[in-house]
Write a protein that holds these residues in place. Structure first.
Motif, mmCIF file in Angstrom:
data_model
loop_
_atom_site.group_PDB
_atom_site.id
_atom_site.type_symbol
_atom_site.label_atom_id
_atom_site.label_comp_id
_atom_site.label_asym_id
_atom_site.label_seq_id
_atom_site.Cartn_x
_atom_site.Cartn_y
_atom_site.Cartn_z
ATOM 1 N N PRO A 30 0.668 -1.070 -0.072
ATOM 2 C CA PRO A 30 0.103 -0.197 -0.189
ATOM 3 C C PRO A 30 0.479 0.930 -0.491
ATOM 4 N N GLY A 31 0.600 2.225 -0.262
ATOM 5 C CA GLY A 31 0.781 3.495 -0.569
ATOM 6 C C GLY A 31 2.141 3.921 -2.369
ATOM 7 N N LEU A 32 2.573 5.141 -2.331
ATOM 8 C CA LEU A 32 2.540 5.326 -3.442
ATOM 9 C C LEU A 32 3.901 4.238 -3.842
ATOM 10 N N ASN A 33 4.308 4.168 -4.737
ATOM 11 C CA ASN A 33 4.945 3.557 -5.545
ATOM 12 C C ASN A 33 6.637 3.690 -5.357
ATOM 13 N N ALA A 34 6.702 5.148 -5.435
ATOM 14 C CA ALA A 34 8.057 5.807 -5.606
ATOM 15 C C ALA A 34 8.238 6.305 -4.529
ATOM 16 N N THR A 35 7.668 5.927 -2.948
ATOM 17 C CA THR A 35 8.542 6.084 -1.996
ATOM 18 C C THR A 35 8.293 4.640 -1.433
ATOM 19 N N ASN A 36 7.466 3.355 -1.793
ATOM 20 C CA ASN A 36 8.005 2.086 -1.119
ATOM 21 C C ASN A 36 9.403 2.283 -2.147
ATOM 22 N N MET A 37 9.870 1.593 -2.981
ATOM 23 C CA MET A 37 10.792 1.472 -4.615
ATOM 24 C C MET A 37 11.922 2.195 -3.524
ATOM 25 N N ALA A 38 11.834 3.873 -2.717
ATOM 26 C CA ALA A 38 12.995 4.846 -1.851
ATOM 27 C C ALA A 38 13.149 3.757 -1.101
ATOM 28 N N VAL A 39 12.272 3.670 -0.583
ATOM 29 C CA VAL A 39 12.781 2.664 1.378
ATOM 30 C C VAL A 39 13.150 1.458 0.910
ATOM 31 N N LEU A 40 12.872 0.710 -0.154
ATOM 32 C CA LEU A 40 13.791 -0.976 -0.486
ATOM 33 C C LEU A 40 14.605 -0.494 -1.120
ATOM 34 N N VAL A 41 15.193 0.679 -2.332
ATOM 35 C CA VAL A 41 16.469 0.546 -2.316
ATOM 36 C C VAL A 41 17.609 1.261 -1.573
ATOM 37 N N GLY A 42 16.716 1.843 -0.648
ATOM 38 C CA GLY A 42 17.744 2.779 0.198
ATOM 39 C C GLY A 42 18.086 2.174 1.198
ATOM 40 N N GLU A 43 17.207 0.954 1.742
ATOM 41 C CA GLU A 43 17.560 -0.308 3.304
ATOM 42 C C GLU A 43 18.947 -1.071 2.559
ATOM 43 N N LYS A 44 18.299 -1.369 1.245
ATOM 44 C CA LYS A 44 19.629 -2.863 0.244
ATOM 45 C C LYS A 44 20.691 -1.527 -0.247
ATOM 46 N N ARG A 46 22.117 0.981 2.073
ATOM 47 C CA ARG A 46 22.616 1.367 3.266
ATOM 48 C C ARG A 46 22.090 0.896 4.204
ATOM 49 N N GLY A 47 21.220 0.178 4.038
ATOM 50 C CA GLY A 47 20.459 -0.467 5.684
ATOM 51 C C GLY A 47 19.061 0.250 6.635
ATOM 52 N N VAL A 48 18.758 0.526 7.740
ATOM 53 C CA VAL A 48 18.175 2.165 8.310
ATOM 54 C C VAL A 48 18.126 2.882 8.020
ATOM 55 N N MET A 49 19.352 2.884 8.130
ATOM 56 C CA MET A 49 19.524 4.698 7.790
ATOM 57 C C MET A 49 19.793 4.619 5.931
ATOM 58 N N GLY A 50 19.700 4.443 5.393
ATOM 59 C CA GLY A 50 19.155 4.433 3.817
ATOM 60 C C GLY A 50 18.534 4.893 3.782
ATOM 61 N N ALA A 51 17.250 3.739 4.220
ATOM 62 C CA ALA A 51 15.848 3.213 4.064
ATOM 63 C C ALA A 51 14.732 5.300 4.440
ATOM 64 N N ILE A 56 13.073 10.203 3.191
ATOM 65 C CA ILE A 56 13.049 12.579 3.029
ATOM 66 C C ILE A 56 13.474 12.825 2.038
ATOM 67 N N GLY A 57 13.970 11.900 1.007
ATOM 68 C CA GLY A 57 14.741 12.204 -0.028
ATOM 69 C C GLY A 57 12.962 12.319 -1.001
ATOM 70 N N ILE A 58 12.509 11.267 -0.598
ATOM 71 C CA ILE A 58 11.294 11.171 -1.791
ATOM 72 C C ILE A 58 10.434 12.304 -1.527
ATOM 73 N N CYS A 59 10.152 12.671 0.505
ATOM 74 C CA CYS A 59 9.109 13.650 0.864
ATOM 75 C C CYS A 59 9.848 15.183 0.543
#
Length: 64
Positions: A30-44, A46-51, A56-59
């Motif tokens: 659920p939610g915006l695809n771009a936001t979800n992708m930003a969280v998943l790529v960030g986590e991949k 740099r971990g939690v800080m990347g997510a 923050i970046g997408i917002c």
């Protein structure tokens, strides 16, 4: 999704095609695809800080 592929795979080389397909599960969340992708790529990358940075970046980009 084509914009995300071009940005993440072709332009910045942060992930490859296989990883992009695997991360495309964000479309089913659920939610915006771009936001979800930003969280998943960030986590991949740099971990939690990347997510957190992805959120923050997408917002900031979308002026939430």
């Amino acid at each position: 999704m084509p914009y995300l592929h071009r940005s993440l795979v072709t332009k910045r080389h942060w992930i490859d095609d296989k990883e992009f397909v695997e991360l495309s599960i964000s479309q089913s969340l659920p939610g915006l695809n771009a936001t979800n992708m930003a969280v998943l790529v960030g986590e991949k990358l740099r971990g939690v800080m990347g997510a957190i940075a992805g959120i923050i970046g997408i917002c900031l980009r979308a002026e939430c």
